[in-house]
Design a protein around this motif. Structure first.
Motif, PDB file in Angstrom:
ATOM      1  N   LYS A 290     -10.228   1.383   4.969  1.00  0.00           N
ATOM      2  CA  LYS A 290     -10.133   1.391   3.515  1.00  0.00           C
ATOM      3  C   LYS A 290      -9.779   2.802   3.054  1.00  0.00           C
ATOM      4  O   LYS A 290     -10.251   3.791   3.634  1.00  0.00           O
ATOM      5  CB  LYS A 290     -11.470   0.955   2.918  1.00  0.00           C
ATOM      6  CG  LYS A 290     -11.449   0.628   1.432  1.00  0.00           C
ATOM      7  CD  LYS A 290     -12.807   0.050   1.020  1.00  0.00           C
ATOM      8  CE  LYS A 290     -12.825  -0.355  -0.434  1.00  0.00           C
ATOM      9  NZ  LYS A 290     -14.143  -0.903  -0.832  1.00  0.00           N
TER      10      LYS A 290
ATOM     11  N   GLN B   3      -8.224   0.657  -1.487  1.00  0.00           N
ATOM     12  CA  GLN B   3      -7.375  -0.405  -0.937  1.00  0.00           C
ATOM     13  C   GLN B   3      -7.721  -0.635   0.532  1.00  0.00           C
ATOM     14  O   GLN B   3      -7.875   0.305   1.314  1.00  0.00           O
ATOM     15  CB  GLN B   3      -5.902  -0.017  -1.064  1.00  0.00           C
ATOM     16  CG  GLN B   3      -4.929  -1.082  -0.545  1.00  0.00           C
ATOM     17  CD  GLN B   3      -3.480  -0.703  -0.815  1.00  0.00           C
ATOM     18  OE1 GLN B   3      -3.176   0.039  -1.759  1.00  0.00           O
ATOM     19  NE2 GLN B   3      -2.574  -1.196   0.010  1.00  0.00           N
TER      20      GLN B   3
ATOM     21  N   VAL C  54      -0.372   3.712  -0.725  1.00  0.00           N
ATOM     22  CA  VAL C  54      -1.637   3.007  -0.933  1.00  0.00           C
ATOM     23  C   VAL C  54      -2.445   3.727  -2.012  1.00  0.00           C
ATOM     24  O   VAL C  54      -2.129   4.859  -2.400  1.00  0.00           O
ATOM     25  CB  VAL C  54      -2.457   2.943   0.372  1.00  0.00           C
ATOM     26  CG1 VAL C  54      -1.790   2.033   1.387  1.00  0.00           C
ATOM     27  CG2 VAL C  54      -2.655   4.351   0.957  1.00  0.00           C
TER      28      VAL C  54
END
Length: 313
Positions: free
Chosen positions: A142, A181, A177
């Motif tokens: 993440k 996320q 990104v």
């Protein structure tokens, strides 16, 4: 009831029983029976398809589940590259490094270690790229941070992974990104570049365990685009060292194949760069200036020049 009425009732009953019998046991080869069998077969097939769809949907849901949330606590909202408290870091920790993906296929252009030229540690490895080459996530994880640092990483991304590692990707032209996320190993996360403190396009890649900048070459075999082993044992005494399982390593035989010692012998020469001194080069490779002069047949009065190749062994 008269005789004719009784016959009528019996006839109707017989006809009714004749109609109901096939519904109990289908033995007829009639077109109706064949169609009924086909209908049942189609229903069974449809049920199997529904079960398959439900199963695949469930698998997809499993794939979309985020990594264990407990790793996204300490320092998650911090803007610091190292948000951890060193006192809480265990002396040793076994780390699973399966499920990896090489961040880029390029060769190593600058190793991890102390840079005498700049008087500081280089806490990652620089990998060769071309401007705007795609940068990939090394593990599932993440995004903790995307930021810009003018005098350092330039545009950079930090990912946190379920194996408790964090990986840092620096000098990017662009992040693909956003914070929080979820990414999978091999997902595109950025475009490489030369932003920040950089002399040309390359990826600065770090592997950190609770803030400790592990030598990425202890985990990854960049020459062969793989990991050395399926697990890496973090140890506060050896995390700065690379690993090398090449049996030709200088210390491989003497140290019983110790992969940490073998890695120290890889470089055999050094090309002098602007700003280098003989002492700074010697210190970078664990030598004294006297030893370096002796290896290269130099006297105390000899000066080094930019572009000169010095032997290190």
């Amino acid at each position: 009831m008269n005789f004719i009425g009784k016959i009528s009732v019996l006839a109707i009953a017989a006809a009714f029983l004749a109609f109901e019998a096939p519904a109990q046991t289908i033995t007829s080869k009639s077109p109706h029976s064949d169609a009924h069998k086909q209908l049942l077969a189609n229903q069974a097939k449809n049920k199997d398809q529904i079960r398959l769809v439900e199963k695949n949907t469930f698998i997809d849901l499993i794939d979309d589940i985020e990594p264990e949330p407990d790793i996204f606590t300490e320092g998650w909202n911090s803007k610091a590259v190292n948000p951890f408290n060193a006192a809480d870091v265990p002396d040793t920790q076994l780390i699973d490094v399966t499920g990896y993906f090489m961040p880029v296929p390029g060769r190593v252009t600058s190793n991890y270690g102390y840079r005498a030229r700049f008087g500081r540690m280089h806490k990652g490895i620089d990998l060769q790229i071309k401007s705007n080459d795609t940068i990939y996530a090394a593990f599932d994880g993440k995004v903790r941070l995307t930021a810009y640092e003018r005098k350092g990483f330039g545009n950079y991304i930090i990912l946190r992974h379920p194996n408790n590692l964090e990986t840092v990707y620096g000098h990017l032209n662009k992040a693909l990104v956003k914070p929080d996320q979820v990414v999978k190993a091999g997902d595109p996360i950025g475009l490489g570049g030369s932003t920040g403190r950089s002399t040309g396009p390359h990826l600065h890649f770090e592997t950190r365990f609770m803030g400790y900048a592990i030598n990425p070459a202890a985990i990854f075999d960049f020459a062969n685009q793989t990991t050395h082993t399926d697990t890496y044992m973090f140890d506060k005494r050896t995390y700065t060292k690379a690993r090398n399982y090449d049996p030709r390593g200088r210390y491989a035989k003497a140290e019983g194949g110790n992969p940490y010692r073998a890695a120290e012998s890889e470089r055999e020469s050094y090309t002098v760069k602007r700003g280098d001194t003989l002492s700074s080069i010697a210190k970078s490779y664990g030598l004294s200036a006297t030893s370096l002069r002796k290896i290269n047949g130099m006297s105390n009065s000899d000066m080094i020049k930019v572009g000169q190749v010095l032997k290190l062994k």
